[in-house]
Design an enzyme around this catalytic site. Structure first.
Site, PDB file in Angstrom:
ATOM      1  N   ARG A  28     -65.337  34.016  31.278  1.00  0.00           N
ATOM      2  CA  ARG A  28     -65.936  34.165  29.946  1.00  0.00           C
ATOM      3  C   ARG A  28     -65.412  33.125  28.956  1.00  0.00           C
ATOM      4  O   ARG A  28     -66.220  32.508  28.255  1.00  0.00           O
ATOM      5  CB  ARG A  28     -65.736  35.595  29.434  1.00  0.00           C
ATOM      6  N   ASN A  46     -68.820  40.863  30.431  1.00  0.00           N
ATOM      7  CA  ASN A  46     -68.674  41.390  31.800  1.00  0.00           C
ATOM      8  C   ASN A  46     -69.444  42.685  31.898  1.00  0.00           C
ATOM      9  O   ASN A  46     -69.476  43.464  30.944  1.00  0.00           O
ATOM     10  CB  ASN A  46     -67.207  41.740  32.080  1.00  0.00           C
TER      11      ASN A  46
END
Ligand code: FE
Ligand code: MG
Ligand code: ZN
Ligand code: ZN
Lengths: 777, 330
Positions: A28, A46
């Site tokens: 990320r 996520n």
């Protein structure tokens, strides 16, 4: 996977779904940085399926982002699939954000494997000015513990054993900073807030006020045995150059002969001990940091007496946790900076798994004191719990081919891609070197090495691993697969679970599964010739198989031929006592009357001679492993085995030492009773030079197996041969077979992603079960 | 059933032979059923079929085995054996001399055990359709007045006693079958246990949870049954398990685990800790229990595992087997 048609307007919005190993690996923040660099807006988050990205911006910028997404993933990440969906741009998107995990969707994501400390983290712990100077639990999104600390998914600190350590302000700031290497590094820690080392005496009393690293190195230097808590369990360590210490460890561990693995700080220190090729160097230094079985240099037995005497290979690994590095750092006198590391003349530390009495690794501190207190003089522990036990992985190179000997830490729970989708299968392996395998979609997940299911602790671990993996994968099996042997714990486990879940339960013949594992490994479909070279597995006729030529096509398996059976005088006992197999061979040669004299040192020699010559129908086995035992027994190099496959390993070491040799041209016969190797044993019977005899035996064996296989390949019109079974770990044999079979035009398949021995069996069982009529609806 | 003249002639000969050895007033009633006198307590009934090869072995034969097997099933229920019935399946052409030996042996075993054979039946099957002779015996016994023995009664903390050496019967059979010709021949332990069990019941009947005779499948099968029935674990101590040296040597030779080998005259007893010493002393005082030992205990275990602490200090599983001991080493 690829991008879009030409844009209508220059502003575009896309939703991107990413699957693979994408959580807990710095994915990320990397997306965040990419988005920023390309001036894109949106978010990343996520969820149970992996990572979802919303992107809005200029079309050209999105295209540039897409290219980098496909080609620049962070070191531990692996993108399996990318799915792009175009949608209408929206107002009000001004920034790019990292959102909290979403808890919806079907679980598709994978927990990453454990990874060795990265160079950046290493530099910090060797930097006296850094706040993590000499800190043993440094990690970042590119490195550190994962699988072994994770209880469930999605992967968040709360579901790891780091939940017990609330972050300090400094760590929290790093964790929240998308520009930081530790952004969302779930196991982030520092000396203020994270786990700490402890130094315990053998009774478990904490020695407060002592510097644990300093105490550990002083103890090791003094010849003590130290239990060291690692990533997936405890090791027992001692100075490998101290013969007394090694001997003491053997006595206390009741491990008389089995080779010990070593840890050294760097490649430079390994070189005087073992030969290293480029592949081996790369493997040793890879983030997976396996134990590599290297070809030993001649002087090793003198330099390191008692570590691996009489073996061809030496098991070596490099440090993989900051704690390991700090031990060597302490040995080196705590130098500042990283430059010392490569030049340092490293001590050789024995680092052997702490698994007393064949039980699983010890992982818990209290248990370590209870069970290792009698072996270790002291314990170097810490307070971060090991959630999942995971042994070191072991591999070896032979003739340019890498083989797993044991697949565990660093590789689990990585998926093995299968050739097709299929039902969720739980395959439970066999009895020894057990692993289990769960398939989901077109992926197979093989557990870490669990061990031999002959004790309650290993059975408990088996159950634990099954539950944990099913939980991580969020699946319920709809088919179970097990070995044909009715009395394996794994078989009964599968049958009981299948009855409870009311799902089909499929028994897979042992050697069918061995070959199937290789087929699965190579995503092979269609018929192939299987050459299973193994110890004993139960056959469909109730016999003890293990040297088989099979024609395999998915769930179908036909036994084409087998090695001539040798009597197995005493079942599993005969499998541990090569002299008994030699006796069986002598009886088969008509020299049964010489057994008692030849093996006069064995208390049972006369009884075995009488039995073998009484005319009693002693069940035999076509196992190649037992033929190896017979050969080793006849050469007198191993009468009774101290550890599994010892006889064959000693024979192989002799052959390697001798070098290439000619086969005996009259060394085998292809008969109606199968491939008969007795003529080769007849040569061994009268051999004087054991090394030459061992080398010629290997050469003859390879020639025999090649001629035999070619005959079958021709008769059955098969162009592909798969080699499976534990005997393939004999590198002398495997190298010759591979080359000679290929030279005759066959496509040779071997196990690559799983071990060729029983450690890979569960994959083969799953592969067969998925193609079995009972599981195809 | 054979309808040949030979078969019919054989049936007649067999009838005479049985009458000679086993005849008694009950059998001689000659009715379709035997009328037995009333007894005061509860009845215990059991039945068992006996198949063994070879039929004759050191320490016994199929005849004595058929009596002991059923008497022991009553005995371990805490019952006093009273009557037996026997059904024979004979293969046509079975040597009458052998049958004579078997009948005589049964008669001796019945007399020694103090039980009466009160009904019997014989069938002859065609040659090749049997394996010499099969004998099914049914036993009737009288329950001990306060007996509560049950396979589900074992509790954590209880003690496991064994009345003597393990594996004698199975290894006597095996060594005969494999033609091993040991210097010291191994004798079967085949014996009737009701005398011993009666004394144990008298000694501390209320503290005995259960008794078993570990026949086929050996101690391993018996302990696994107990663990499952009682929902407990078992921990055995290898060093405490009595073994004859010749049996140990034969097991070593054949690669067999004595815990999986059959016994025909041994008793496993699970009792409360407080009675263990007295019961062990009672066992040892009896001729069939001279080598008795305390071999382990009952544990709490959700998995119902039977484990054994080995002489090397490890702990291994003691599994029941579905048949022969098959090789496991790969
Ligand atoms: Fe195998
Ligand atoms: Mg019975
Ligand atoms: Zn790092
Ligand atoms: Zn901190």
């Amino acid at each position: 996977m690829t991008l879009l048609e030409a844009p209508v307007t220059s502003l575009a919005q896309h939703r991107v779904r990413v699957r693979g190993v994408v959580q807990g690996v710095g994915f990320r923040p990397w997306i965040w940085r990419l988005a920023h660099e390309h001036g894109l807006r949106g978010w990343v988050r996520n969820d149970a399926e992996g990572v979802e990205i919303l992107l809005q911006g200029e079309h050209a910028a999105i295209a540039a982002f897409a290219l980098r997404l496909e080609h620049e993933a962070p070191p531990l990440a692996r993108i399996d699939t990318l799915h792009w969906a175009s949608q209408a741009p929206q107002a009000g998107l001004h920034d790019f954000a990292i959102l909290a995990s979403a808890h919806h969707g079907t679980a598709r994501t994978l927990i990453s494997h454990d990874s060795a400390v990265c160079p950046d983290c290493l530099a910090e712990i060797f930097d006296p000015n850094a706040r993590r100077w000499r800190y043993a639990f440094s990690n970042c999104t590119h490195c550190g513990p994962r699988y072994t600390i994770t209880r469930g998914i999605p992967y968040d600190r709360a579901r790891t054993s780091m939940a017990a350590f609330p972050m300090c302000a400094a760590c929290a700031a790093e964790y929240a900073d998308p520009g930081d290497r530790r952004f969302h590094a779930e196991p982030i820690a520092c000396p203020i807030c994270g786990p700490r080392l402890g130094w315990l005496d053998a009774h478990g009393h904490a020695q407060d006020g002592t510097d644990a690293l300093q105490a550990a190195v002083a103890a090791l230097r003094a010849g003590a045995i130290v239990a060291i808590k690692g990533l997936g369990g405890f090791h027992l360590a001692c100075d490998a150059r101290n013969a007394d210490a090694v001997q003491r460890l053997r006595q206390r561990k009741q491990r008389e002969m089995k080779p010990f693995a070593l840890m050294l700080a760097n490649l430079h220190s390994i070189e005087p001990l073992a030969l290293l090729d480029a592949d081996e160097r790369a493997r040793l230094q890879s983030p997976e940091r396996p134990i590599a079985l290297l070809r030993k240099r001649g002087r090793v037995d003198a330099l390191l007496p008692g570590v691996c005497d009489g073996m061809a290979r030496l098991g070596v690994m490099l440090p993989y946790t900051p704690l390991h590095y700090l031990l060597f750092h302490e040995y080196a006198g705590r130098p500042a900076g990283s430059t010392w590391l490569d030049a340092f003349d490293s001590p050789a530390l024995v680092m052997t798994s702490a698994n007393p009495c064949g039980e699983p690794l010890v992982a818990d501190n209290a248990e370590a004191v209870r069970r290792l207190g009698g072996i270790a003089d002291a314990l170097l522990v810490h307070d971060r719990a090991i959630v999942v036990r995971c042994d070191d992985s072991v591999l070896q190179h032979a003739g340019g081919q890498m083989q797993f000997v044991r697949r565990a830490r660093g590789y689990v729970p990585r998926a093995i891609r299968l050739q097709a989708d299929g039902p969720v299968v739980l395959a439970v392996g066999a009895h020894l070197k057990n692993t289990l395998c769960i398939t989901r979609g077109d992926e197979a997940f093989i557990s870490q090495h669990i061990g031999t299911l002959d004790n309650a602790a290993t059975r408990a671990m088996f159950d634990e691993v099954a539950q944990h993996l099913l939980g991580l994968l969020q699946v319920q099996p709809v088919v179970l697969a097990h070995d044909l042997h009715p009395d394996f714990h794994s078989t009964r486990y599968a049958q009981t679970l299948a009855a409870r879940l009311d799902v089909p339960c499929i028994a897979v013949q042992h050697h069918h599964a061995h070959i199937a594992a290789v087929a699965a490994d190579h995503r092979h479909s269609g018929p192939l010739l299987g050459l299973a070279l193994d110890g004993v597995g139960l056959g469909t006729d109730g016999g003890a198989w293990g040297g088989e030529l099979l024609r395999i096509d998915g769930a179908h398996c036909e036994r084409i031929d087998h090695l001539r059976a040798l009597a197995l005088p005493g079942g599993d006992r005969a499998a541990r006592e090569p002299w008994r197999m030699a006796a069986a061979a002598l009886a088969a040669m008509g020299h049964g009357d010489t057994i008692a004299r030849r093996f006069a040192g064995q208390p049972q020699a006369l009884a075995v001679q009488r039995w073998l010559t009484s005319g009693a129908a002693i069940p035999g086995s076509s196992s190649l492993g037992r033929w190896f035992d017979a050969a080793a027994g006849l050469l007198g190099i191993c009468a009774v085995m101290d550890f599994e496959a010892e006889a064959a390993m000693r024979l192989e070491a002799l052959a390697l030492r001798h070098g290439p040799a000619q086969p005996w041209h009259d060394g085998f016969r292809i008969t109606r009773d199968g491939l008969d190797l007795l003529p080769a044993l007849q040569h061994l019977h009268s051999a004087t030079d054991t090394a030459e005899a061992a080398a010629r035996f290997h050469a003859t064996l390879a020639a025999a197996l090649v001629a035999w296989s070619l005959q079958a390949a021709q008769a059955h019109d098969l162009g592909v041969i798969a080699l499976g079974g534990g005997c393939l770990l004999n590198t002398v044999l495997a190298t010759m077979l591979r080359a000679q079979l290929a030279a005759h035009g066959l496509l040779v398949l071997e196990a690559q992603q799983v071990p060729p021995n029983d450690g890979g069996l569960s994959l083969g069982q799953a592969w067969v079960a998925r193609q079995h009529p009972a599981s195809i609806h | 059933l054979s309808h040949g003249g030979g078969g019919r002639a054989m049936v007649q000969l067999v009838r005479e032979l049985f009458a000679r050895h086993l005849g008694n007033t009950w059998l001689e009633q000659g009715n379709d059923g035997t009328v037995l006198p009333p007894i005061s307590g509860r009845l215990v009934l059991t039945t068992d079929s006996h198949v063994v090869a070879p039929l004759f072995f050191p320490g016994g034969d199929i005849g004595s085995l058929a009596v002991h097997g059923t008497v022991n099933d009553l005995a371990v229920m805490g019952a006093r054996p009273l009557w037996l019935t026997a059904g024979f399946i004979l293969e046509e052409g079975f040597p009458l001399g052998d049958l004579d030996r078997i009948a005589a042996s049964m008669a001796r075993a019945c007399a020694a055990a103090g039980v009466l054979l009160v009904a019997g039946d014989t069938k002859v099957v065609e040659h090749g359709k049997g394996d010499g002779v099969f004998i099914t015996t049914t036993g009737v016994g009288e329950a001990h007045p306060h007996c509560t023995l049950s396979g589900s009664a074992a509790r954590p903390g209880d003690v496991v006693l064994l009345s003597g050496t393990l594996g004698d019967h199975g290894m006597a059979i095996m060594s005969q079958r494999e033609n091993l010709g040991f210097d010291t021949p191994i004798e079967s332990d085949s014996a009737a246990l009701h005398g011993l069990t009666a004394q144990l019941m008298a000694c501390a009947g209320a503290d005995i949870r259960l008794m078993r005779d570990p026949t086929r499948g050996g101690l391993a099968a018996t302990m696994n049954e107990i663990a499952d029935q009682s929902g407990v674990g078992v921990l055995l101590d290898e060093a405490a398990i009595p073994l004859r040296p010749e049996v140990a040597a034969a097991c070593e030779l054949l690669g067999l685990d004595p815990l999986n080998v059959a016994n025909e005259g041994k008793l496993v007893l699970v009792c409360a800790e407080q009675a263990a010493t007295a019961l062990l002393a009672t066992m040892r005082a009896h001729p069939l229990g001279r080598a008795a030992a305390r071999i382990g205990g009952i544990t709490t275990d959700a998995n119902h595992f039977v484990q054994m602490r080995t002489q090397l200090g490890g702990c291994r599983m003691v599994d029941w087997l579905s048949g022969e001991q098959l090789p496991r080493i790969c």
